[in-house]
Design a protein around this motif. Structure first.
Motif, short mmCIF file in Angstrom:
data_model
loop_
_atom_site.label_atom_id
_atom_site.label_comp_id
_atom_site.label_asym_id
_atom_site.label_seq_id
_atom_site.Cartn_x
_atom_site.Cartn_y
_atom_site.Cartn_z
N HIS A 240 93.63 43.53 69.85
CA HIS A 240 92.65 42.43 69.94
C HIS A 240 91.64 42.69 71.05
O HIS A 240 90.45 42.38 70.91
N ARG A 241 92.13 43.26 72.16
CA ARG A 241 91.22 43.53 73.28
C ARG A 241 90.16 44.55 72.90
O ARG A 241 88.99 44.42 73.26
N GLN A 242 90.55 45.57 72.16
CA GLN A 242 89.58 46.58 71.74
C GLN A 242 88.67 46.08 70.62
O GLN A 242 87.47 46.39 70.60
N VAL A 243 89.22 45.31 69.70
CA VAL A 243 88.41 44.77 68.61
C VAL A 243 87.30 43.88 69.16
O VAL A 243 86.20 43.81 68.61
N ALA A 256 84.35 37.59 69.87
CA ALA A 256 84.87 38.46 70.94
C ALA A 256 85.71 37.65 71.91
O ALA A 256 86.81 38.07 72.31
N ASP A 257 85.23 36.49 72.31
CA ASP A 257 85.97 35.66 73.25
C ASP A 257 87.29 35.18 72.65
O ASP A 257 88.31 35.12 73.33
N ALA A 258 87.29 34.87 71.35
CA ALA A 258 88.52 34.44 70.68
C ALA A 258 89.55 35.56 70.66
O ALA A 258 90.75 35.34 70.90
N SER A 259 89.10 36.79 70.39
CA SER A 259 90.02 37.93 70.40
C SER A 259 90.60 38.14 71.79
O SER A 259 91.80 38.40 71.95
N LEU A 260 89.76 38.03 72.81
CA LEU A 260 90.24 38.20 74.18
C LEU A 260 91.22 37.11 74.57
O LEU A 260 92.18 37.35 75.31
N ALA A 261 90.98 35.89 74.11
CA ALA A 261 91.90 34.79 74.41
C ALA A 261 93.28 35.05 73.82
O ALA A 261 94.31 34.78 74.46
N ALA A 263 94.59 38.05 73.21
CA ALA A 263 95.18 39.12 74.01
C ALA A 263 95.67 38.59 75.35
O ALA A 263 96.78 38.91 75.80
N GLN A 264 94.86 37.75 75.98
CA GLN A 264 95.20 37.24 77.30
C GLN A 264 96.47 36.39 77.24
O GLN A 264 97.33 36.47 78.14
N ALA A 265 96.62 35.61 76.19
CA ALA A 265 97.82 34.77 76.05
C ALA A 265 99.07 35.63 75.93
O ALA A 265 100.11 35.35 76.55
N ILE A 266 98.99 36.72 75.15
CA ILE A 266 100.15 37.60 74.98
C ILE A 266 100.48 38.32 76.28
O ILE A 266 101.64 38.39 76.71
N TYR A 267 99.45 38.87 76.93
CA TYR A 267 99.69 39.58 78.19
C TYR A 267 100.28 38.65 79.25
O TYR A 267 101.12 39.07 80.06
N LEU A 276 96.37 42.24 81.69
CA LEU A 276 95.80 40.92 81.91
C LEU A 276 94.51 41.02 82.72
O LEU A 276 93.53 40.32 82.44
N ALA A 277 94.49 41.92 83.70
CA ALA A 277 93.27 42.15 84.47
C ALA A 277 92.14 42.64 83.58
O ALA A 277 90.98 42.23 83.73
N HIS A 278 92.47 43.51 82.63
CA HIS A 278 91.45 44.00 81.69
C HIS A 278 90.88 42.85 80.86
O HIS A 278 89.68 42.85 80.53
N CYS A 279 91.71 41.89 80.51
CA CYS A 279 91.20 40.73 79.76
C CYS A 279 90.24 39.90 80.61
O CYS A 279 89.19 39.46 80.12
N HIS A 280 90.59 39.66 81.87
CA HIS A 280 89.66 38.95 82.76
C HIS A 280 88.33 39.72 82.86
O HIS A 280 87.25 39.13 82.85
#
Length: 459
Positions: A240-243, A256-261, A263-267, A276-280
């Motif tokens: 999700h982070r790469q997509v 993009a923000d939805a995909s990152l959200a 990923a961030q929830a899982i991390y 998680l830092a990469h998501c921020h």
């Protein structure tokens, strides 16, 4: 497996301890004569025979074949999982020390799969600490140990080696490694969804950096289509982070923000701090692209603090370039310049792309201050750093900026030369210098479609 004489002696000892005759051990599948020949070391038993005899002797196949109690390998695998957790939640240095001890133990026990796992862990530690040659060496060692295994077992070290080359600025070679593995998986019929998602997610970044946006979008679509068949939540989060990068390239900021959200929830649940830092970091980039500069600054500072705390030097440098651009846009050019000045020393092969980004921003700020000579100097230095990386998109953009500067200062012919250079670096949509894109894999009896899947969203 040990030599026949050692295996035969082991079988004889265990049989005698249990008070069994050769006939009692052999029946009903084998003859007493076969047991006699085996115990004398004159025949190498098959795996089937050893598994049968292990069951009769109340031991494991592994102990009978190698003399190692099965629990040793199990305990080593558990310790490797604990080292992986240390890397995810603690310090890369502590995790590396644990992996080195476990590698020594795996070597002592001659356990090749566990040695490979330890090398992969050491490679991941080296990636986080920015020791790219070491990372490449560790991943290559894991690949050698797994050379006789199916490609699905080698996907992780191949992906790790590609990421190391990507961070070193070797984009084309990173693409080559990943595309070759994807094609080999397809040709072999080993369309394992987890291996494919791992490789497709990894290739998105270098595609985008090379300007091959259509190819990146296609890889994202295939990864999303396979995601429901993947059981590893961290792998799904990474996908999700790469997509999200492909959505950004298409101007789909909300997606993009939805995909990152996701990923961030899982991390967050898995306590994977670097991820998680990469998501921020990426959310800060998304917000900056959307003009939400104060929110972007908060996200990027959070990412920077988390990565710096883990001594992830190269990742920290990347975030600092993004943060400096946000500070510049907020009118705080002094802070931005101070942040960027520390990155100019990263001009070696490991940090050339980040140093180029710093020079690009410093050139832009010099233009804004009305200092064209200083701006030109920074742009030229950035071009020299980028030319060895193959980052076509960045090169083309920088050539445009330098060409515009030269044109404004009356050097039209020089500007035209720079524009031509930029056009030469710009990749055609959906292509790289590597030939045709990897074929969509066959999964079961159905080829995964390359058409837009569910609007590009994971349902």
């Amino acid at each position: 497996m040990d030599e026949p004489a050692r295996i035969g002696s082991r079988v004889q000892r265990m049989r005698t301890e249990l008070g069994l005759t050769q006939r009692q051990l052999a029946e009903p599948n084998y003859t007493p004569a076969y047991i006699s020949t085996l115990e004398s070391g004159r025949v190498r038993p098959s795996e089937t025979a050893l598994r049968f005899l292990a069951g009769r002797l109340g031991t494991s196949y592994e102990e009978l074949a190698t003399g190692r109690p099965a629990h040793l390998a199990t305990e080593l695998r558990l310790a490797l999982a604990e080292a992986q957790q240390t890397l995810a939640t603690g310090e890369a240095g502590d995790a590396a020390a644990r992996y080195r001890r476990l590698l020594d133990e795996a070597r002592r026990l001659a356990l090749a799969p566990e040695q490979a796992e330890a090398f992969i862990g050491l490679g991941e530690c080296a990636l986080e600490s920015g020791e790219l040659p070491d990372a490449i060496g560790h991943f290559e060692a894991a690949e050698r140990l797994l050379a006789d295994e199916p490609l699905t077992r080698r996907a992780r070290p191949i992906r790790g080696r590609a990421v190391a080359h990507l961070l070193a600025g070797e984009l084309r070679y990173a693409c080559y490694l990943l595309e070759s593995a994807i094609d080999e998986l397809g040709a072999s019929g080993l369309a394992d969804p987890e291996a494919l998602v791992l490789l497709y997610a990894a290739v998105i970044g270098p595609y985008i950096d090379m300007g091959a946006h259509a190819r990146a979008a296609h890889a994202a679509e295939l990864a999303l289509a396979l995601a429901p068949q993947v059981s590893d939540p961290a792998l799904v989060a990474g996908m999700h982070r790469q997509v999200a990068r492909t959505f950004l390239a298409e101007g789909r900021v909300a997606d993009a923000d939805a995909s990152l959200a996701k990923a961030q929830a899982i991390y967050g649940q898995l306590r994977l701090r670097t991820d998680l830092a990469h998501c921020h970091w990426m959310r800060g980039y998304v917000q900056a692209q959307n003009g939400e500069l104060e929110a972007a600054e908060r996200e990027l500072r959070t990412a920077r603090e988390m990565l710096a705390a883990r001594h992830a030097a190269l990742y920290t440098a990347q975030v600092e370039v993004e943060l400096a651009d946000v500070l510049r846009r907020l009118g705080r050019s002094g802070e931005a310049a101070e942040l960027l000045s520390a990155l100019l020393d990263l001009g070696d092969s490991h940090g050339a792309v980040h140093a180029a980004g710093a020079h690009r921003l410093l050139g832009l700020m010099a233009e804004e201050r009305g200092e064209p000579e200083s701006a030109e100097e920074h742009y030229v230095q950035a071009l020299a750093l980028l030319e060895r990386s193959g980052a076509s998109g960045d090169l083309a953009d920088l050539c445009r900026m330098l060409g515009d500067l030269l044109r404004r200062t009356g050097r039209t012919e020089a500007a035209l030369d720079v524009y031509r250079t930029g056009l030469g670096h710009r990749a055609a949509p959906g292509t790289t210098t590597l030939g045709p894109a990897p074929a969509a894999p066959l999964y079961g009896s159905v080829r995964i479609s390359g058409s837009r899947w569910a609007g590009g969203r994971a349902e």
